[in-house]
Enzyme design. Structure first.
Site, PDB file in Angstrom:
ATOM      1  N   GLN A  78     -33.287 -32.196  31.816  1.00 21.10           N
ATOM      2  CA  GLN A  78     -32.571 -33.468  31.803  1.00 21.10           C
ATOM      3  C   GLN A  78     -32.744 -34.153  30.452  1.00 21.10           C
ATOM      4  OE1 GLN A  78     -33.225 -36.038  35.149  1.00 21.10           O
ATOM      5  NE2 GLN A  78     -31.839 -37.577  34.354  1.00 21.10           N
ATOM      6  N   PHE A  79     -31.791 -33.903  29.554  1.00 27.89           N
ATOM      7  CA  PHE A  79     -31.862 -34.480  28.206  1.00 27.89           C
ATOM      8  C   PHE A  79     -31.771 -35.999  28.224  1.00 27.89           C
ATOM      9  CE2 PHE A  79     -27.308 -34.217  28.785  1.00 27.89           C
ATOM     10  CZ  PHE A  79     -26.807 -35.312  28.084  1.00 27.89           C
ATOM     11  N   THR A  80     -31.217 -36.580  29.283  1.00 27.08           N
ATOM     12  CA  THR A  80     -31.036 -38.032  29.333  1.00 27.08           C
ATOM     13  C   THR A  80     -32.360 -38.787  29.406  1.00 27.08           C
ATOM     14  OG1 THR A  80     -30.731 -38.044  31.736  1.00 27.08           O
ATOM     15  CG2 THR A  80     -28.747 -37.841  30.377  1.00 27.08           C
TER      16      THR A  80
END
Length: 152
Positions: A78-80
């Site tokens: 999850q890059f967010t």
């Protein structure tokens, strides 16, 4: 690396309607990678996650680890988690590692956790639009950052 660790009774990941990973009791871990991260960070974080005593013992105290309860682990990229929200209303993800760095780091985390647990780790699909379903137990949610180990 940043991780959001959630103790769950159930967690599952679907991509395009297909289940890619599913666990019962255990941990759902959302994992973000930044350019400063290394395999040393992945090893440290994997050991922390698998050995963190956040499951209840017979007396109801958080005194048992994922290993102790033979729980499952669902690891989702999850890059967010590296969103910067200081300016304006649209988050910037400039601190998140690009896929050519992040994907091998994510795969390394899978290998490290699997080796520690002695069993496969359930996963999502890197870069895909994933639908995560979970039942948080507690709730118990812990955030960790390998670039700030002294505070975690």
């Amino acid at each position: 690396m940043r991780a959001v660790i959630q103790r769950v009774n159930y967690a599952g990941c679907r991509v395009g309607g297909d289940i890619t990973g599913e666990i019962q009791q255990g941990l759902l871990v959302l994992l973000g990678v930044e350019d400063a991260d290394s395999d040393v960070d992945a090893e440290w974080l994997a050991a922390k996650i698998c050995n963190m005593r956040i499951f209840s013992d017979e007396e109801g105290l958080m005194n048992r680890s994922l290993i102790d309860v033979d729980g499952g682990l669902l690891l989702i990229s999850q890059f967010t988690l590296f969103a910067q929200t200081k300016k304006g209303n649209r988050p910037s993800f400039i601190r998140a590692a690009k896929p050519d760095k992040a994907k091998p780091m994510y795969e390394g985390m899978i290998k490290h956790c699997s080796a520690i647990l002695g069993k496969p780790v359930e996963v999502g699909v890197f870069g895909a639009d994933m639908k995560i379903n979970l039942e948080n137990d507690g709730p118990v949610t812990i955030i960790m950052n390998t670039q700030d180990k002294d505070n975690f």
